[in-house]
Design an enzyme around this catalytic site. Sequence first.
Site, PDB file in Angstrom:
ATOM      1  N   ASP A 105      -7.489  -7.386  -5.817  1.00  0.00           N
ATOM      2  CA  ASP A 105      -7.484  -8.838  -5.584  1.00  0.00           C
ATOM      3  C   ASP A 105      -8.119  -9.200  -4.243  1.00  0.00           C
ATOM      4  O   ASP A 105      -8.150 -10.373  -3.861  1.00  0.00           O
ATOM      5  CB  ASP A 105      -6.065  -9.429  -5.714  1.00  0.00           C
ATOM      6  CG  ASP A 105      -5.054  -8.781  -4.784  1.00  0.00           C
ATOM      7  OD1 ASP A 105      -5.247  -7.604  -4.414  1.00  0.00           O
ATOM      8  OD2 ASP A 105      -4.065  -9.443  -4.423  1.00  0.00           O
ATOM      9  N   HIS A 106      -8.656  -8.164  -3.551  1.00  0.00           N
ATOM     10  CA  HIS A 106      -9.379  -8.416  -2.300  1.00  0.00           C
ATOM     11  C   HIS A 106     -10.810  -7.869  -2.323  1.00  0.00           C
ATOM     12  O   HIS A 106     -11.643  -8.315  -1.543  1.00  0.00           O
ATOM     13  CB  HIS A 106      -8.602  -7.839  -1.108  1.00  0.00           C
ATOM     14  CG  HIS A 106      -7.275  -8.514  -0.915  1.00  0.00           C
ATOM     15  ND1 HIS A 106      -7.041  -9.456   0.053  1.00  0.00           N
ATOM     16  CD2 HIS A 106      -6.118  -8.431  -1.630  1.00  0.00           C
ATOM     17  CE1 HIS A 106      -5.796  -9.913  -0.056  1.00  0.00           C
ATOM     18  NE2 HIS A 106      -5.212  -9.289  -1.066  1.00  0.00           N
ATOM     19  N   HIS A 133      10.213   2.753  -6.064  1.00  0.00           N
ATOM     20  CA  HIS A 133       9.177   1.794  -5.720  1.00  0.00           C
ATOM     21  C   HIS A 133       9.683   0.876  -4.622  1.00  0.00           C
ATOM     22  O   HIS A 133      10.846   0.493  -4.615  1.00  0.00           O
ATOM     23  CB  HIS A 133       8.791   0.949  -6.939  1.00  0.00           C
ATOM     24  CG  HIS A 133       7.800  -0.124  -6.611  1.00  0.00           C
ATOM     25  ND1 HIS A 133       6.523   0.154  -6.201  1.00  0.00           N
ATOM     26  CD2 HIS A 133       7.903  -1.486  -6.612  1.00  0.00           C
ATOM     27  CE1 HIS A 133       5.879  -0.984  -5.973  1.00  0.00           C
ATOM     28  NE2 HIS A 133       6.694  -1.992  -6.216  1.00  0.00           N
ATOM     29  N   ASP A 139      -2.750  -8.610   3.854  1.00  0.00           N
ATOM     30  CA  ASP A 139      -1.460  -8.355   3.196  1.00  0.00           C
ATOM     31  C   ASP A 139      -0.667  -7.385   4.066  1.00  0.00           C
ATOM     32  O   ASP A 139      -1.224  -6.403   4.555  1.00  0.00           O
ATOM     33  CB  ASP A 139      -1.673  -7.723   1.815  1.00  0.00           C
ATOM     34  CG  ASP A 139      -2.282  -8.709   0.830  1.00  0.00           C
ATOM     35  OD1 ASP A 139      -2.622  -9.832   1.236  1.00  0.00           O
ATOM     36  OD2 ASP A 139      -2.432  -8.337  -0.350  1.00  0.00           O
ATOM     37  N   ALA A 151      -3.054   4.036  -8.148  1.00  0.00           N
ATOM     38  CA  ALA A 151      -3.890   5.069  -7.543  1.00  0.00           C
ATOM     39  C   ALA A 151      -4.134   4.772  -6.069  1.00  0.00           C
ATOM     40  O   ALA A 151      -4.185   5.691  -5.239  1.00  0.00           O
ATOM     41  CB  ALA A 151      -5.220   5.161  -8.301  1.00  0.00           C
ATOM     42  N   GLU A 190       0.137 -14.171   4.543  1.00  0.00           N
ATOM     43  CA  GLU A 190       0.340 -13.985   3.100  1.00  0.00           C
ATOM     44  C   GLU A 190       1.773 -14.313   2.681  1.00  0.00           C
ATOM     45  O   GLU A 190       2.714 -14.110   3.447  1.00  0.00           O
ATOM     46  CB  GLU A 190      -0.059 -12.559   2.693  1.00  0.00           C
ATOM     47  CG  GLU A 190       0.914 -11.473   3.148  1.00  0.00           C
ATOM     48  CD  GLU A 190       1.527 -10.722   1.978  1.00  0.00           C
ATOM     49  OE1 GLU A 190       1.721 -11.341   0.906  1.00  0.00           O
ATOM     50  OE2 GLU A 190       1.822  -9.523   2.130  1.00  0.00           O
ATOM     51  N   HIS A 203       4.520  -5.943   0.165  1.00  0.00           N
ATOM     52  CA  HIS A 203       4.447  -7.293   0.729  1.00  0.00           C
ATOM     53  C   HIS A 203       5.751  -7.637   1.423  1.00  0.00           C
ATOM     54  O   HIS A 203       6.834  -7.473   0.850  1.00  0.00           O
ATOM     55  CB  HIS A 203       4.181  -8.318  -0.378  1.00  0.00           C
ATOM     56  CG  HIS A 203       2.886  -8.117  -1.080  1.00  0.00           C
ATOM     57  ND1 HIS A 203       1.688  -8.543  -0.554  1.00  0.00           N
ATOM     58  CD2 HIS A 203       2.581  -7.503  -2.250  1.00  0.00           C
ATOM     59  CE1 HIS A 203       0.700  -8.218  -1.391  1.00  0.00           C
ATOM     60  NE2 HIS A 203       1.220  -7.575  -2.427  1.00  0.00           N
ATOM     61  N   ASN A 262      -2.261   3.581  -3.865  1.00  0.00           N
ATOM     62  CA  ASN A 262      -1.132   3.783  -2.955  1.00  0.00           C
ATOM     63  C   ASN A 262      -1.119   5.235  -2.478  1.00  0.00           C
ATOM     64  O   ASN A 262      -0.256   6.048  -2.826  1.00  0.00           O
ATOM     65  CB  ASN A 262       0.186   3.416  -3.632  1.00  0.00           C
ATOM     66  CG  ASN A 262       1.286   3.196  -2.617  1.00  0.00           C
ATOM     67  OD1 ASN A 262       1.240   3.767  -1.521  1.00  0.00           O
ATOM     68  ND2 ASN A 262       2.267   2.387  -2.953  1.00  0.00           N
TER      69      ASN A 262
END
Lengths: 557, 557
Positions: A77-78, A366, A163, A232, A195, A370, A234
């Site tokens: 998204d960037h 997980h 972010d 992937a 953000e 953010h 991360n």
Amino acid sequence: MSAKNNGLSIFALGGLNEIGKNMYAIQYENDIIIIDCGNKFPDESLLGIDLIIPDISYLVENKDKIRALIITHGHEDHIGGTPFFLKKLNVPVYATRFTLGLIELKLKEHKLLRESELVEINPDSNLTFGDIKVDFFKVNHSIPDCLGIVFNTPEGNIVHTGDFKFDLTPANDEYSDIHKMAEIGKRGVLLLLSESTNAERPGLTPSEQMVGEHVEEAFKKATRKVILSTFASNINRVQQVVDACKVTNRKLALLGRSMVNVVQVAMERGYLEVPDGMLIDQDEIDAMDPQNVAILCTGSQGEPMAALSRLSTGSFRGVEVLADDMVIFAAGPIPGNEKGVSKIIDNLFALGAKVIYGSGSSSGMHVSGHGYQEDLKLMLTLMRPKYFIPIHGEYRMLYHHRMLAESVGVEQGNTFIMKNGDVVDIENEVARQTRKIHAGNTYVDGVGVGDVGEIVLRDRKQLSEDGMLVSVLTISKAEGKLVSGPDTISRGFVYGGDSDDLIKNVNRIMTKTTNELLEANETKWNVMKNSIKKSVGQYIFQNTRKKPMILPIIIEI
Amino acid sequence: MSAKNNGLSIFALGGLNEIGKNMYAIQYENDIIIIDCGNKFPDESLLGIDLIIPDISYLVENKDKIRALIITHGHEDHIGGTPFFLKKLNVPVYATRFTLGLIELKLKEHKLLRESELVEINPDSNLTFGDIKVDFFKVNHSIPDCLGIVFNTPEGNIVHTGDFKFDLTPANDEYSDIHKMAEIGKRGVLLLLSESTNAERPGLTPSEQMVGEHVEEAFKKATRKVILSTFASNINRVQQVVDACKVTNRKLALLGRSMVNVVQVAMERGYLEVPDGMLIDQDEIDAMDPQNVAILCTGSQGEPMAALSRLSTGSFRGVEVLADDMVIFAAGPIPGNEKGVSKIIDNLFALGAKVIYGSGSSSGMHVSGHGYQEDLKLMLTLMRPKYFIPIHGEYRMLYHHRMLAESVGVEQGNTFIMKNGDVVDIENEVARQTRKIHAGNTYVDGVGVGDVGEIVLRDRKQLSEDGMLVSVLTISKAEGKLVSGPDTISRGFVYGGDSDDLIKNVNRIMTKTTNELLEANETKWNVMKNSIKKSVGQYIFQNTRKKPMILPIIIEI
């Protein structure tokens, strides 16, 4: 529609009132700097669309003013819009080493790598574009090598956070540079763009280290092979998986194209350390003791063509999930993906696997990249901005972020909740939001960029719900009558049952309408077609409650 | 394919490996009793489908054996299939007073009320069908008047829980009859069928009373009108809203057809007490002081045509959401609805409303009606079944429910995780799962039931993604050549840009292919059409990466 030429302006072409397709811009007099160039995945209402990217027509009109595209980090998204952007605007791209690696993968795929100008930067870089000086600060997120950006302009300093979260015990030493942030805040920040993804969530984001501990524990417990799926990109989480393999004496296989590609970039560029000999090919898995194998794969979001989905249905060639294998979802489902993920979990349980999953961080496998509310307040406190624009979020997130800003001292009325295309102009340290530039969505469908519009989507919607009927009628204007047809075929409409009768009646109605029109000497095609559509459409709706597309084709001989 | 005629059998035609379209059956020798008759809403892959109901062809084949349809409660996934079922099988329907009220609404809509045989029962009823005696026990859920069922057969007792939780402080005295359950367990239960919706969630379901307390608190805080959305059928929650109106001196308006209908049924039948004069019409809202108004409306799941969605976009005629109005989501989003709900929340915030929402029970405005793990264990403990079939859930829920059963003493190997159509046969107190009957999905599309099959859905998918091209070619077999056309029109395919050129090239390729075929004396229509589709399809895919449906229409003169 030319850009305003004096003073300082800030606007977004994507990323406001949405999660995705981030693209922000800072303009000072005749210099424009773009921040990020993301894509977004379509929801199911956009039938057949592959991707959405920002509409950059405003930038194309002002292309001689654009000095740089600066990328904060390497998430889709960037960076996902970069190939489409660079095809239209050949602008130098500035990004960190790891981010550039991911951009290069994209540009290679689009055969654009050679003509693009890519410039590597790091958190200590200093850039100058006209009267704007740019420097950076390191932030922590769920991908390596992330930047926040400071724009030093004659009007004052503007900070864009990228972010981020604050993780005091990150994996791989990916610390936020809090000291530099404090210095920037001390120098004075006129405007902060920060953000907002998790602005609704109370508390502080949990640390990535927690995931590492849970992964290691699970790897120790597992009696057979372990399959772990995560994003992937991360790489810090991937490193923790590698570390767990080391501790439990497992070899590691990578499944899925993006996993293989991104891990390779990370290893080549020094962001991931994998012991020699740990990585194995997928065709070596079968021959090994299952207790000495781990698999890292794509597909944690339920994507139907990704590795995990294919493993769950037994259709991944050469690799099988067997009873008592352990499968770990080390990523929460992104809103909209829940059902796809659940289907895969169901299939894995049915294969006899032990599946570890959970919403959010409830499984310990997980954590979000953010910042939650306390992270966001810490950033606001460090920066002490006069003005604030919450970015990167849907409306309710921007709204909550404004409340957080006011709770730590940003003056009421100094926060701008904006839409893509809204412009904030700053003169003499006073910010005003008064004007708009053109912003919107550009759809990518196959190789077409921007060639699918509202009419095509409306037609697809009608076709998808009720299908269509095509009827061919041959008329003789000379004789004033229908000489052959109608012949009607249907696709995506009823099939079997009473549908033969229905089509016969449709043909009967069509014949009647056509002959009446011809007898009345009406031979304008549009009028004829519309009359036929109307009479047939009414009959079909009354009998089936469906509204298929009706296409009469009139041939004149 | 006739039903087995001796012993005791249990099977499901819906509700296993899915949430929705519940339908279970008990057969003893020549008597079949059906439990529930639900529907399910299609996911977005089932283009144009309105509803899914169980395929009941097995029951139609054995219709002379069916003695009763017993309904446990009035939720759509338990009653939504009744009109379609009763059109094919005129079987007496047994349900409690409130449940019957909701079924009657449905049958009225389908003009089936007069010919249907509806029998009112209550938790104390006793029914006999051949050798099966049936009695009931009251359970608590998120709708009034819910039943669990006991089937006393010569082989032993079978218990079906219906949907349930244990709420020790329910609203409206909707207690579970724990004492009767304990008695049933003491008598001995051969087989338990128990619902599994929340088998993944640890703990005990929170009480409905908590919602009442939060609603009252919010109503007291609200400075203007309050708009609360929940499931119309959750009459106990509606009662708590009515009570909060009483305490805060507010009049109440109902918006949305199902809210109006269900509340009326509940009031008429004595399940809801509303003080005289409290209910107002929507056109009275504007004239009142906003602090004396509350609105109860449909649309908590983000349904685009429901009241709340229309309020959020300012398109509900006569009622407006204004700044500082309070909007409460008193229902969590069902998986799959998250994005639609978020959009509405965003729109409401943008109107200036104070919006109270949250996932699960985090806002205090919603609790689940389905028991969590401890509720499920309590039911298993009360019933002490020899055999166990977890029902009403996706695979992972059934899987977890089996683990819960084993944790409280059900013997390993005595739990059957089944699919719709699998049959468990019990003889001499020994249960075996060996055979299958036909089960499946029947699609309802408009007024058509079962007339849409795989081919239609596949066509709709292709049409929805890439649209179509229709080309008309007129050939003369006598002259062996194309005499007019091809004329090509497209729908849902590219539009504008280079598409004119593309269509020109398509026509050129089609002409070439047709003439080559005719020169080679190939005039079989199928061969011609397939050759045209192939050559045009290849050209289009190479140039656009799209695969529209191609329909060549050949006319011979």
